[in-house]
Design an enzyme around this catalytic site. Structure first.
Site, PDB file in Angstrom:
ATOM      1  N   ASP A   1       4.936 -14.660  17.808  1.00  0.00           N
ATOM      2  CA  ASP A   1       4.296 -15.689  18.611  1.00  0.00           C
ATOM      3  C   ASP A   1       4.925 -17.069  18.415  1.00  0.00           C
ATOM      4  O   ASP A   1       5.358 -17.422  17.319  1.00  0.00           O
ATOM      5  CB  ASP A   1       2.816 -15.745  18.200  1.00  0.00           C
ATOM      6  CG  ASP A   1       2.043 -16.821  18.918  1.00  0.00           C
ATOM      7  OD1 ASP A   1       1.819 -16.671  20.126  1.00  0.00           O
ATOM      8  OD2 ASP A   1       1.659 -17.823  18.261  1.00  0.00           O
TER       9      ASP A   1
ATOM     10  N   GLU B   1       8.160 -14.264  21.604  1.00  0.00           N
ATOM     11  CA  GLU B   1       7.557 -15.103  22.638  1.00  0.00           C
ATOM     12  C   GLU B   1       8.071 -16.525  22.484  1.00  0.00           C
ATOM     13  O   GLU B   1       7.883 -17.141  21.437  1.00  0.00           O
ATOM     14  CB  GLU B   1       6.034 -15.104  22.506  1.00  0.00           C
ATOM     15  CG  GLU B   1       5.368 -15.901  23.603  1.00  0.00           C
ATOM     16  CD  GLU B   1       4.200 -16.757  23.121  1.00  0.00           C
ATOM     17  OE1 GLU B   1       3.246 -16.922  23.893  1.00  0.00           O
ATOM     18  OE2 GLU B   1       4.252 -17.269  21.985  1.00  0.00           O
TER      19      GLU B   1
END
Length: 577
Positions: A221, A296
């Site tokens: 993330d 990401e």
């Protein structure tokens, strides 16, 4: 109108010819656990709910599923604020529930990928509490600073003008430590200090721990935020310049400033390569199949491509392609679609796979962004392009955003705004409970309440109804997933072009295998196309699948010289020899 031929997708570039690993040409499904399936009646999804529905994912044909964070958390940002990277959040279950999920996934044949959130922790994490108290082992685990003295007022103020993603200052004063700490998201999410080797080592240990529990990999993330400018090069953290973005006039918003000191530092790419070494080393030591890294990063196109590797060191197996998600919308022309597809395919280094991400938990739903009438068209596009396809839970049903009132809003990104502007900022509308059937609360829970409201249309739009229907969004999706296993889609070249502002046509074919033609009409009006002008075809082709509102039925034979492309419809054809 220019014909684009992408032959780089063949084995020399993409490696399909030797596609023996489970993850190659994969079909990935993102589960937002809090909203997927509640097994214990508290209105919140959980791990046992995921376990219960793994067969559903296998029946559709998915390769793997990645779960948004399931770790112990006070839920300020719904799991992205982690209090313990080694424990399951109690609302989601226990470690025994996790082990049972892994065992069931193995039985079913679905890989489990975890969301790894390395940039920050919760302020309730033991590491942060120790850092606040200047524990020698944790003193520099986070980014701390004395701040600076305002020459006019004589008062102490934050070290710099940096704003958080969730608005307002990215610096928060701590009374105990008498310093400011950096938080690029919520104040309850202090940034870890990746210039401290102890932090780097600890986070690698987190990866190893979950690998030992049987996960197939990680989705990493918020990559751009890992490093800030090196303080050793400056006496103070420098102020960011104004962005001069006319669409962002509020000085409290992150977009009001540039972010050259807090995002996309060069050390970030190296960190991705180090994490790839961790998963590769784990496989060498313990055997088994490839463990996967997905990354990401809402960043520049050039940075996304760098995450693949540098030709010497490997990086992310799947650096999420947000170029497509961020730059294509319901007003985009066929040429713009083609340009972004070509851009990614031509920029990839040798030996890697393309990937396409069109939705996730941080964006409004595909059907709401592109229009319900285009949901099948978009899924046809996603499933027939070369490489990896990534689907957010509910997109296979054509689920739409759910209106969440200001009173019901829980997303901190929206809560930090006001009743007039919150909805555009809110991620809640795409996080509503999954619509399983027409029973109470869409079959998501036995409770009389849910943590976010269920969509009003669940009685007519749900998985069970679409599974039973002879023709539905889900039936089309299942056909597409099966189709992707054909040699021409796994290993074939793509020839793609925009015929005008509305029409995209492309072929997929592996030498010696079937020739498939995909026709996408982004416009509202029907158009007749002579496909033989663009592809070497006979007079007839068979319809494999088409959008729900299409005039065609599966198995129908059509004339290639006068193919009628219905408005907002995608169609997959196979040439008849």
């Amino acid at each position: 109108m220019r014909l684009l031929t992408v032959v780089a997708i063949l084995a020399a570039v993409l490696g399909f010819a030797s596609a023996t690993e489970w993850w190659e040409s994969g079909n990935y499904y993102q589960i937002y656990p809090r909203s997927f399936r509640d097994s214990d009646g508290d209105g919140i999804g959980d791990l046992n709910g995921v376990t219960e529905k793994l067969q559903y994912l296998k029946d559709i044909g998915f390769t793997a599923t990645w779960l948004s964070p399931i770790f112990k958390s006070p839920m300020v940002d719904f799991g992205y604020d982690i209090a313990d990277f080694y424990q399951i959040h109690p609302e989601y279950g226990t470690m025994e529930d996790f082990d049972r999920m892994i065992a069931r996934a193995k039985e079913v044949g679905i890989k489990i990928i975890l969301d790894f959130v390395p940039n920050h922790s919760s302020d309730q994490n033991e590491w942060f509490i120790k850092s606040v108290n200047s524990d020698p082992d944790y003193k520099d685990f986070y980014v701390w600073h004395d701040g600076k003295i305002n020459e006019e007022t004589g008062e102490r103020e934050p070290p710099s003008n940096w704003n958080s993603v969730f608005r307002y200052s990215a610096w928060e004063w701590n009374d105990v430590r008498q310093q400011y700490y950096l938080h690029q998201f919520a104040t309850a999410q202090p940034d870890l200090n990746y210039r401290n080797p102890a932090v780097v080592n600890e986070m690698k240990n987190v990866l190893r721990f979950w690998l030992s529990k049987g996960v197939a990999g990680f989705r990493i993330d918020a990559i751009p935020y890992l490093f800030e400018i090196d303080l050793d090069r400056y006496n103070q953290y420098p102020d960011e310049a104004l962005s001069n973005d006319t669409s962002c006039p509020d000085p409290d918003d992150a977009c009001y400033l540039t972010h050259v000191y807090v995002q996309d530092q060069p050390e970030t790419v190296d960190m991705i390569y180090q994490w790839r070494e961790v998963v590769d080393e784990y496989r060498k030591e313990h055997g088994g199949e490839q463990r996967l890294l997905m990354t990401e990063a809402y960043t520049s196109f050039e940075n996304m491509i760098k995450f693949y590797g540098d030709g010497v060191r490997n990086g992310s197996h799947i650096p999420f392609n947000f170029d497509f998600l961020s730059n294509i919308n319901n007003a985009s022309t066929a040429n713009e679609y083609v340009e972004h597809i070509e851009k990614w395919l031509n920029a990839m280094p040798a030996g890697v796979y393309a990937n396409w991400v069109l939705g996730n938990h941080d964006n409004k739903r595909v059907a709401s962004r592109f229009g319900v009438q285009r949901i099948d068209l978009i899924n046809i596009l996603l499933q027939t392009l070369p490489g990896h396809a990534v689907t957010y839970n509910g997109e296979e049903l054509g689920m739409t955003d759910v209106f969440i009132s200001w009173e019901d809003t829980v997303d901190p990104q929206a809560c930090n705004s006001d009743p007039d502007t919150y909805y555009d900022r809110s991620r809640d509308p795409a996080r509503s409970p999954y619509q399983w059937d027409a029973s109470s609360k869409a079959g998501f829970t036995s409770a009389d309440h849910t943590w976010l409201p269920v969509s009003d249309d669940y009685k007519t739009n749900n998985a069970l109804q679409q599974l039973r229907a002879p023709h539905s969004h889900l039936q089309i999706f299942k056909t597409l997933v099966r189709l992707r296993q054909e040699p021409s889609f796994r290993a074939g070249a793509i020839k793609i072009q925009a015929l005008d502002d509305d029409i995209i046509v492309y072929s997929r074919q592996k030498e010696g295998s079937d020739l498939y033609i995909v026709v996408l009409n982004l416009g509202n009006s029907d158009k007749t196309i002579d496909l033989t002008q663009h592809f070497t075809l006979g007079t007839d082709a068979e319809v494999i699948t088409s959008s729900l509102q299409s005039q065609y039925i599966n198995g129908e034979t059509v004339k290639t010289a006068a193919f009628v492309a219905n408005g907002n419809v995608g169609t997959v054809l196979v040439a008849i020899n």
